[in-house]
Design a protein around this motif. Structure first.
Motif, mmCIF file in Angstrom:
data_model
loop_
_atom_site.group_PDB
_atom_site.id
_atom_site.type_symbol
_atom_site.label_atom_id
_atom_site.label_comp_id
_atom_site.label_asym_id
_atom_site.label_seq_id
_atom_site.Cartn_x
_atom_site.Cartn_y
_atom_site.Cartn_z
ATOM 1 N N TRP A 59 -18.775 5.305 13.015
ATOM 2 C CA TRP A 59 -17.486 5.945 12.741
ATOM 3 C C TRP A 59 -16.380 5.269 13.535
ATOM 4 O O TRP A 59 -15.290 5.017 13.002
ATOM 5 N N SER A 62 -15.390 1.933 11.887
ATOM 6 C CA SER A 62 -14.588 2.089 10.668
ATOM 7 C C SER A 62 -13.163 2.499 10.990
ATOM 8 O O SER A 62 -12.219 2.091 10.297
ATOM 9 N N GLN A 63 -12.971 3.296 12.039
ATOM 10 C CA GLN A 63 -11.630 3.701 12.431
ATOM 11 C C GLN A 63 -10.900 2.580 13.168
ATOM 12 O O GLN A 63 -9.674 2.454 13.067
ATOM 13 N N GLY A 118 -17.689 3.327 6.357
ATOM 14 C CA GLY A 118 -17.324 4.739 6.256
ATOM 15 C C GLY A 118 -18.060 5.473 5.166
ATOM 16 O O GLY A 118 -18.327 6.672 5.285
ATOM 17 N N ARG A 285 -8.294 10.161 1.723
ATOM 18 C CA ARG A 285 -8.467 9.401 2.966
ATOM 19 C C ARG A 285 -9.608 8.406 2.858
ATOM 20 O O ARG A 285 -9.596 7.359 3.540
ATOM 21 N N GLU A 289 -7.634 5.105 4.287
ATOM 22 C CA GLU A 289 -7.881 4.603 5.636
ATOM 23 C C GLU A 289 -8.390 3.165 5.649
ATOM 24 O O GLU A 289 -7.929 2.361 6.468
ATOM 25 N N TYR A 327 -1.291 5.415 14.927
ATOM 26 C CA TYR A 327 -2.317 6.441 15.105
ATOM 27 C C TYR A 327 -1.693 7.831 15.168
ATOM 28 O O TYR A 327 -2.221 8.787 14.582
ATOM 29 N N TRP A 330 -0.587 8.751 11.628
ATOM 30 C CA TRP A 330 -1.766 9.101 10.830
ATOM 31 C C TRP A 330 -2.273 10.498 11.188
ATOM 32 O O TRP A 330 -2.612 11.288 10.299
#
Length: 369
Positions: A59, A62-63, A118, A285, A289, A327, A330
């Motif tokens: 995770w 992916s972020q 993701g 999203r 994203e 960030y 978002w």
């Protein structure tokens, strides 16, 4: 690929790897502070906590990919501009598009990778996290606050997949639970069965009970009353979630669901005309994203061109500030979308749209100089 394009990518890719390491570390430190450190403080098994931390890495990757690429692009192109290498390339007849296209091609690959992680890996690791969470509970029930009361004086209640709610009045230092109450629920009806016990211990998937009573009901009237000295109660998938922002204990957040499952769920909500902003925002999203890698890279290249033509030196500090600005933007739009304050498509794609529009404006201003 020509020499100039390779030279630009050789400047950005090492910075991307370094930026990824830093951003991933920041995400993991946040998880460690908010979730994992309290578990360790309550006596959770360090090996299980470490496994929980490792399951958060996909995770975090992916972020981190879109932010890391923007950060690396800003640093790499700023270095080329400060050393007058971009000026030399333009003076030699190299068009500005040859600076942009290789970086955008890299962004397309990064977006595809972020989507693959993701969608293909993160949902599986989230399910595995729940398994590890249950192992932590079985190893030491104290870590989730059994035996404590909230501000309203209520006991923490666990549930399992058989529809039973388990309330614990207190917890001894050796893990022995006191004053247990296990209620088998029926949707829209009174409980079907209530078991009480003076003490009990959770070992694996078995709850051992001592000095208790079992009452079964029919039409809200007791039909069986049994007392026992000792007994065992198999439990299945005891639900617990250490994330304070989770929508329901033991359930995955909408964004962590596989795409097919999320599409089926939102289609059902559409047919039923049910308002579910969190699910619809999560659906958008899923695509917005990863696409942020392209939007942020376009903004970064545009900013580099603008600062070069304006003789502005864009350094490390500005790169960090812009990353945090994205960030924060978002986060605000995500929360507004999940709470229904904005349409889901707007909430999901607004940060990307802002980055693209800002990049277009910077290119227009740069061309006027």
């Amino acid at each position: 690929m020509k020499r100039f394009e390779r030279y630009v990518l050789d400047e950005i890719i090492p910075a991307l790897l370094g930026a990824l390491a830093v951003v991933i570390l920041l995400f993991l430190l946040v998880a460690l502070q908010e979730v994992l450190a309290p578990l360790l403080a309550k006596g959770a098994n360090p090996l299980l906590v470490g496994k929980l931390l490792a399951l958060n890495i996909p995770w975090a990757i992916s972020q981190a990919l879109p932010l890391g690429l923007m950060f690396a692009t800003l640093l790499g192109l700023s270095r080329l501009a400060s050393d007058s290498e971009i000026k030399g390339a333009l003076a030699g007849g190299v068009p500005i598009t040859r600076l942009m296209w290789p970086v955008l091609a890299l962004a397309l690959g990064v977006a595809a990778l972020a989507f693959a992680i993701g969608e293909g890996i993160t949902p599986r690791t989230r399910v595995a996290e729940q398994t590890v969470q249950r192992q932590i509970i079985f190893d030491n029930p104290r870590v989730i606050g059994l035996g404590t009361k909230d501000a309203q004086g209520r006991n923490l209640v666990l549930t399992d997949s058989l529809g039973r709610a388990i309330s614990v009045g207190g917890l001894e230092p050796d893990g022995t639970m006191r004053d247990l109450r296990i209620v088998t629920m029926q949707v829209g009806q009174p409980p079907r069965e209530v078991i009480t016990a003076r003490t009990g211990q959770l070992r694996g998937n078995v709850l051992s009970l001592q000095d208790g009573e079992r009452i079964t009901y029919q039409a809200a009237r007791p039909v069986t009353v049994l007392t026992f000295k000792t007994g065992t109660l198999p439990v299945q998938d005891v639900q617990a979630n250490f994330d304070q922002n989770a929508t329901a204990s033991g359930t995955l957040k909408p964004i962590d669901l596989p795409l097919r499952t999320l599409i089926e769920r939102t289609n059902t909500y559409r047919v039923q005309k049910t308002s579910a902003p969190a699910e619809f925002t999560a659906l958008h999203r899923k695509f917005a994203e990863p696409l942020a890698a392209i939007a942020l890279t376009f903004f970064a290249v545009s900013l580099a061109v603008y600062t070069f033509r304006s003789s502005i030196n864009l350094g490390f500090t500005w790169a960090i500030l812009l990353a945090f600005a994205y960030y924060a933007t978002w986060s605000v739009f995500r929360i507004m979308g999940e709470q229904g304050a904005l349409p889901p498509v707007v909430a999901a794609y607004a940060p990307d749209t802002i980055a693209v529009l800002a990049g277009g404006l910077l290119l227009w201003l740069a061309n006027r100089r």
